[in-house]
Design an enzyme around this catalytic site. Structure first.
Site, PDB file in Angstrom:
ATOM      1  N   GLY A  54       0.613  -1.479   0.312  1.00 43.20           N
ATOM      2  CA  GLY A  54      -0.230   0.215   0.102  1.00 43.20           C
ATOM      3  C   GLY A  54       1.040   1.112   0.094  1.00 43.20           C
ATOM      4  N   GLY A  56       1.855   4.557   1.564  1.00 45.84           N
ATOM      5  CA  GLY A  56       1.693   5.840   2.619  1.00 45.84           C
ATOM      6  C   GLY A  56       2.832   5.187   3.711  1.00 45.84           C
ATOM      7  N   HIS A  57       4.106   4.000   3.090  1.00 45.11           N
ATOM      8  CA  HIS A  57       4.610   4.056   3.691  1.00 45.11           C
ATOM      9  C   HIS A  57       6.138   4.439   2.917  1.00 45.11           C
ATOM     10  CE1 HIS A  57       2.102   1.642   5.981  1.00 45.11           C
ATOM     11  NE2 HIS A  57       1.701   0.833   4.659  1.00 45.11           N
ATOM     12  N   ASP A 110      -1.643  -9.224   0.160  1.00 46.00           N
ATOM     13  CA  ASP A 110      -0.852  -8.520  -0.883  1.00 46.00           C
ATOM     14  C   ASP A 110      -0.464 -10.208  -1.040  1.00 46.00           C
ATOM     15  OD1 ASP A 110       0.379  -6.028  -0.792  1.00 46.00           O
ATOM     16  OD2 ASP A 110       0.228  -6.576   1.445  1.00 46.00           O
ATOM     17  N   HIS A 217       0.116   0.062   9.890  1.00 46.72           N
ATOM     18  CA  HIS A 217      -0.811   0.836   9.817  1.00 46.72           C
ATOM     19  C   HIS A 217      -2.080   0.951  11.113  1.00 46.72           C
ATOM     20  CE1 HIS A 217       0.376  -2.626   7.030  1.00 46.72           C
ATOM     21  NE2 HIS A 217      -0.240  -1.274   5.635  1.00 46.72           N
TER      22      HIS A 217
END
Lengths: 330, 330
Positions: A54, A56-57, A110, A217
């Site tokens: 995802g 955001g990292h 994933d 998360h």
């Protein structure tokens, strides 16, 4: 929500447009899909390493695509998996005749999509292997079901180096496995972060409260309580890490002190200094220390500490130069 | 105050201990004073470049000490100048027979102490020159009295390259001056930051409020108001920058999109993409784009945009490889 963005629903694609515009010499996308992120410098005959996960990292995951590291990345929406088709499209582009290693974090979505992509590759006679990062000690007592966090950096580094040395697919897999076996991480959060399309955080932490073991998360950790000092956090984290993976006096490790987003570089070095004092007292040798943002959670405040036990082969891999738009070692 | 620290009064020294423990192959301190920060790889006959300033802006200032960049840094407490004696002690250590360039930000305390250090050097027959970064357009209409912020990176890069090419002291000064003349910055903050020993921020911004033009120590900006979109912020910033330093169609610039601390890398790339759209529309060529944390304000959320107009000579300087514990270009 204090973010510098345009429409929240365009967060991932606007970010990707910015990245491709900034680094056209190093990365590109295929199939007209911004989320099919590939190296612009494919090397014939080399094992291709593909990651994904995802948004955001950053710099995780796509930031490690580049010379000496990875070859492609399937990019999901914020905290979401990329699709199997996106991973497959990246695979077709970067496969260079020696097969593909899928190397990503241990998250259900994933795994499902990478496994589907592997089946699609099989029909094209492209050989694949898969391995997941699962270094977050506090996320589960069972090592197989742990989440993957910042320690995946050492898997990227070792597998990337072995691939750059033109190792075979199984040799590259073995390098990733060796890094995995020798890496553990503990993390803690001081504030939550906000998913742009949600607009508010899914939980709160009190004014002086932190969460030990919280996931990237916002997965719940092992305790919430008053903020501890850097020395105390290092002490508890190192105990957790070394209980899980003993390191003997005289053995060597690399240390990665990672910021989750909002924590200042100054604090990361204070924490790194606290870790080092403990290691020195125990007679554990620090071969190399990495400090900075390696796997974040947008604007979450907090940090993680990873250790990676190293031998001569791993030291050579970890020291090999790499160059991506986000991370350069010379 | 959500910080990973020990005693607030030890913030700077604990940070420095962490840095020296992590990077002993690259940096050291002299005179038993942690705040006298020097390269561990002095090069005979090279002009030495020394910077300095308060703690709280990493990688600024000390993070640019290393191969191809700077040779030493006087480290002050949080948002405070280093002392003249500290700068002088660094000077004696890193001077390598070709004189010293002092290159730092345009702040009263720093100017006073660097000038005193220069006088102390003069008594030792060490030749010095001085130049200050003053790139923050919104801080003053008069260019001479502007504050120095992230754009000093281009001064470091050009002067560092000229020194690495074994240029004379006046040639290194001229390279820094050329970068200064061609660099401008605009910044904006979304949240304040907290000085550890104070324990609370000196001002507040409302839930949806930002401050255009705020300085990296929280100096007031040109307006406070509701948070704008990335596109709007880029539009206003680029107008301010290009009104102050016109760039013609077909001319080339480097762009630096810098995070102030808590702003995610994702947002910086969204902003960088917004800047690029404007430049493309105007026919201004982007030679190179830098995105990341180059000059921070601890955990302040916000960003700055710097532009540096480049010619062939400057492009060569900016592209030269460098290596410090905080910043590597290969």
């Amino acid at each position: 929500m204090k973010k510098i963005i345009n429409a929240p629903e365009n967060y991932t694609d606007d970010m990707l447009k910015g990245i491709y515009a900034a680094h056209p010499d190093q990365v590109k996308y295929v199939e007209g899909d911004l989320r099919c992120y590939c190296t612009a410098n494919k090397k014939d005959g080399k094992v291709a390493i593909i990651t994904g996960g995802g948004t955001g990292h950053l710099p995780l995951f796509l930031g490690y695509v580049g010379d000496g590291l990875l070859d492609g990345c399937g990019v999901g929406g914020v905290f979401q998996s990329p699709s199997a088709e996106q991973i497959y499209n990246v695979s077709k582009e970067v496969e260079a005749g020696a097969g593909i290693l899928y190397l990503y974090g241990n998250y259900t979505g994933d795994i499902m999509n990478f496994d589907m992509a592997a089946e699609m590759c099989e029909m094209d006679d492209i050989e694949t292997r898969s391995i997941v990062g699962a270094d977050d000690v506090n996320s589960n007592a069972n090592p197989d079901t742990r989440r993957g966090v910042a320690g995946i950096f050492f898997m990227y580094k070792c597998a990337g180096a072995k691939a750059a040395e033109m190792g075979t697919l199984d040799e590259v897999l073995a390098a990733a496995q060796k890094a995995k076996d020798n890496t553990r991480t503990v993390g803690f959060a001081l504030t939550p972060c906000i998913i742009p399309e949600v607009g508010h955080s899914n939980f709160t932490l009190g004014e002086n409260e932190m969460a030990m073991g919280m996931g990237i998360h916002g997965e719940p950790g092992v305790w919430n309580g008053p903020i501890k000092t850097a020395d105390e956090l290092a002490e508890e984290s190192m105990k957790t890490l070394l209980d899980d993976m003993p390191v003997k006096e005289g053995e060597e490790i690399c240390v990665l002190v990672n910021g989750l987003g909002a924590t200042s570089i100054e604090e990361l070095y204070i924490l790194s200094g606290s870790v080092r004092k403990i290691l020195d007292e125990k007679g554990i040798k620090t071969y190399r220390t990495f400090v900075g943002e390696y796997a974040t959670s947008m604007e979450m405040a907090g940090a993680s500490i990873s250790i990676c036990k190293v031998d001569d082969e791993m030291k050579k891999w970890i020291d090999m130069p790499v160059k991506t738009p986000f991370y350069t070692q010379a």
